[in-house]
Design a protein around this motif. Structure first.
Motif, short mmCIF file in Angstrom:
data_model
loop_
_atom_site.label_atom_id
_atom_site.label_comp_id
_atom_site.label_asym_id
_atom_site.label_seq_id
_atom_site.Cartn_x
_atom_site.Cartn_y
_atom_site.Cartn_z
N UNK A 18 -44.20 24.64 45.53
CA UNK A 18 -44.52 25.45 44.34
C UNK A 18 -43.72 25.03 43.12
N UNK A 19 -42.98 23.96 43.20
CA UNK A 19 -42.20 23.57 42.04
C UNK A 19 -42.92 22.49 41.28
N UNK A 20 -42.16 21.60 40.70
CA UNK A 20 -42.77 20.54 39.93
C UNK A 20 -43.54 19.58 40.82
N UNK A 21 -43.42 19.77 42.10
CA UNK A 21 -44.18 18.93 43.01
C UNK A 21 -45.55 19.54 43.28
N UNK A 22 -45.92 20.52 42.49
CA UNK A 22 -47.23 21.15 42.65
C UNK A 22 -48.31 20.08 42.81
N UNK A 40 -48.38 17.95 45.04
CA UNK A 40 -47.82 16.77 45.69
C UNK A 40 -47.34 17.15 47.08
N UNK A 92 -37.18 23.17 39.84
CA UNK A 92 -35.94 23.71 40.32
C UNK A 92 -35.16 22.81 41.26
N UNK A 132 -35.34 21.43 44.82
CA UNK A 132 -35.72 21.05 46.16
C UNK A 132 -37.24 21.16 46.29
N UNK A 133 -37.72 21.11 47.47
CA UNK A 133 -39.17 21.21 47.64
C UNK A 133 -39.45 22.50 48.40
N UNK A 134 -39.38 23.61 47.72
CA UNK A 134 -39.63 24.87 48.41
C UNK A 134 -41.05 24.90 48.97
N UNK A 174 -39.85 30.28 51.06
CA UNK A 174 -38.47 29.84 51.25
C UNK A 174 -37.79 29.76 49.91
#
Lengths: 498, 159
Positions: free
Chosen positions: A22-26, A28, A476, A478-480, A498
């Protein structure tokens, strides 16, 4: 996938589980798990982002800029891209670097592999194995790893990593912007007075790698539960394996021929980097942007194991399978122990990648020492100047995550007319997709999904150290993961975050 | 390790080859002239454990970065706090985040800033390799500079 896939579920009684960064890895590295009415897994999809626009961005640029451009694109392993691009330029300009230049490149590259692998073993694999897959989630992090291995070990890891990075910076320029690679050689040589410090660092690196192997044996291999997890069917795929090998078919990270072995371990193909398109083709699936590479001669036969499926794997374990062994003595001993412990070669247990990674650390460290003792390392001839017109160039290295391919074509002025990259995680994409699907099917039953199961499914792809290269930083951070359990109408029944 | 610099740090993270992802780097470059004498300014396309090297030895650090939470429109500027980050298993050590770094520093006695502020701009994440900012990020860029400058000015007056 997503809203469209949800619509198709309406009224079917089926549910979808989403493991969604849910972070900038949306978008991905997203995992979608579809459950049927009984709560059994129908199919799990792992989506890897594809770097788009690279060819358009490259067109018309001078080929000499590619080692700098490609290392900037990837914030994760710039040294690997810099090296693959530099080797592609050697090929493009039809120039063979002098022996000293090749040895300097290998020195930098092995230091990089060692540092990158060490980070993975302690920081990424650590939470899974050193802390343990069933440990409470609040312990499955760096703090938990340090608590288990001890503060002194933690300090040792950080100090070794720092010294290796300083070496790479000293020899090759800033890690984030390496500048040492030039077509036909390197930008800077070594002097004899630099060798004693290099020898000392190499010796310490060997001790560090041996120490790490000891940590792995004491904590992981001594635990029957971990070993049975490694060898379990949920984490096993009998695919082809690919990796670079030297003239003796030993693992080489920097150079050599690409070798492919079949699921039974026999050599299937061995080819020069420039011939990669004769061997590798790409398959497109409607649910992913990624083109899945496969072995042309075998063909694409879906996400399946076995000799009849063209899917192959790369990364540490695949490199060990694709070779006849390691290139250095201590690493070879460790390799033989892995093969003997896991039931003979080839080894198809995905989680054994962590062990293979430690063995590769040892080879990288021993190679540093061999190079430090090599008088050619301080030779004066560090570049062969290109004299021929550029045409086509392919450069292949073994990145920490597996085989990395750079391919450029230019006009006679050296301006790019075609550029293609196949990165390691893309080479592994088919097998990673299979691993996630198999782990989900093996672990989720009756609709029961908890944090421990989620972690074990994630372990299936973490073992490959997937590199979602275009996401380079950390806010943020990590890869929550959130996991959503939905009914057939798309309503969220339960959410685990998480 | 002693403080290597008494000055605060402005650390910009991102990648200018990935469009909006480079917004913080462009901001740091724009702030250079005004602050370079009083603030250490650093850029990095790498985060993860590189943060450990970049932050150690400083007492105060302002991290500016792009964010892609999908929870706000592109161009939205938000200050993050330590509580927004919880240590967890990451998909890769390269994505190891601030809480991991701070926890590690604390466990191993590595001196990390006691005061860290984090300013992020929500970006349009296209996954395309390109240079330059999109419309929303470009529109919020002056405000991004202003917010960062406000924090730095406060630190300078407190030194």
């Amino acid at each position: 996938m997503q809203s469209g896939a949800l619509d198709t579920l309406k009224g079917t009684g089926r549910r979808r589980v989403t493991i969604d960064p849910i972070t900038r890895l949306e978008g991905h590295g997203k995992i979608d798990i579809f459950l049927d009415e009984k709560g059994e897994v129908e199919r799990a999809y792992y989506q890897i982002p594809e770097l788009r626009g690279f060819e358009i961005f490259s067109l018309g640029r001078p080929a000499e800029e590619m080692p700098q451009i490609t290392s900037r694109i990837c914030g994760v392993c710039p040294t690997a891209h810099h090296m693959a691009a530099t080797k592609a330029l050697d090929d493009l300009y039809h120039v063979d670097p002098p022996p000293t230049a090749k040895k300097i490149r290998q020195l930098i590259y092995n230091a990089f592999m060692l540092e990158d692998h060490a980070l993975h073993v302690y920081i990424l694999g650590g939470p899974d194995f050193i802390v343990g897959p069933d440990a409470p989630k609040e312990m499955r992090n760096v703090a938990g790893v340090i608590e288990k291995v001890g503060v002194e070990t933690g300090k040792k890891v950080i100090a070794m990593r720092k010294r290796l990075r300083e070496l790479i910076t000293h020899l090759g320029g800033k890690i984030i912007h390496p500048v040492f690679g030039l077509p036909g050689g390197v930008a800077k040589g070594l002097t004899a007075d630099e060798i004693p410090a290099l020898r000392e660092l190499a010796d310490e690196s060997i001790e560090f790698a041996k120490f790490t192997l000891g940590v792995f044996k004491n904590i992981v291999l001594a635990n029957e539960k971990y070993v049975s997890l490694i060898t379990s069917e949920e984490f096993t795929h009998r695919t082809y394996s690919m990796g670079l090998v030297d003239a003796n078919n030993r693992v080489n990270f920097y150079d050599g021929m690409v070798r492919v072995t079949a699921p039974d371990g026999k050599e299937f193909a061995k080819f020069a980097p420039s011939k990669y398109l004769d061997v590798i083709a790409e398959h497109v699936e409607p649910w992913s942007y990624v083109k899945f590479p496969y072995l042309k001669q075998v063909g694409w036969n879906g996400f399946a194991d076995g000799a009849g499926s063209g899917i192959y794997s790369v990364a540490p374990l695949a490199r060990l399978n694709a070779s006849d062994g390691m290139a250095t003595p201590e690493a070879q001993k460790a390799y033989e122990e892995l093969v003997a412990t896991l039931g003979g070669k080839p080894v198809h247990h995905t989680l054994a990648n962590h062990w293979a990674r430690v063995i590769e650390m040892l080879q990288a460290a021993e190679t540093l020492r061999e190079l430090a003792d090599d008088p050619l390392l301080t030779g004066k001839e560090i570049r062969t100047l290109p004299t021929e017109k550029p045409t086509v160039g392919v450069g292949i290295v073994e990145a920490p995550r597996g085989t990395l391919i750079h391919h450029y074509e230019t006009d006679e002025r050296g301006l790019i007319t075609k550029a293609n990259l196949i990165v390691a995680t893309q080479n592994n994409a088919g097998r990673i997709a299979m691993s996630v699907d198999k782990a989900a099917k093996g672990l989720i039953h009756g609709g029961i999904v908890n944090d421990g199961l989620l972690n074990k499914i994630e372990m299936a792809f973490r073992a490959y150290d997937p590199c979602n290269a275009c996401s380079t930083h950390s806010l943020p951070g990590q890869m929550p993961i959130t996991l959503r359990l939905r009914n057939g109408a798309g309503e969220i029944l339960r959410e685990i975050g998480r | 390790m002693p403080d290597r610099q008494p000055q605060p740090l402005l650390l910009a993270l991102g990648n200018t080859l990935m469009g909006d992802d480079g917004v913080a780097l462009l901001a740091a470059r724009a702030l250079q002239r005004r602050y370079r004498e009083r603030i250490d300014i650093n850029e990095s396309p790498i985060a993860g454990f590189a943060l450990l090297d970049l932050l150690s030895g400083y007492r105060r650090a302002l991290i500016i970065d792009a964010s892609s939470t999908g929870k706000a429109p592109p161009g939205t500027i938000r200050e993050f706090h330590r509580e927004d980050f919880t240590p967890d298993v990451s998909a890769s050590p390269h994505y190891a985040g601030l809480p991991d770094i701070l926890a590690l520093g604390s466990q191993l006695g590595i001196p990390l800033p006691g005061e860290i502020r984090i300013l992020g701009m929500e970006i349009e994440d296209t996954g395309m390799i390109r240079e330059g900012l999109g419309r929303a990020a470009a529109g919020s860029f002056p405000e991004f500079l202003r917010r960062a400058g406000e924090i730095l000015d406060d630190w300078i007056t407190r030194v």
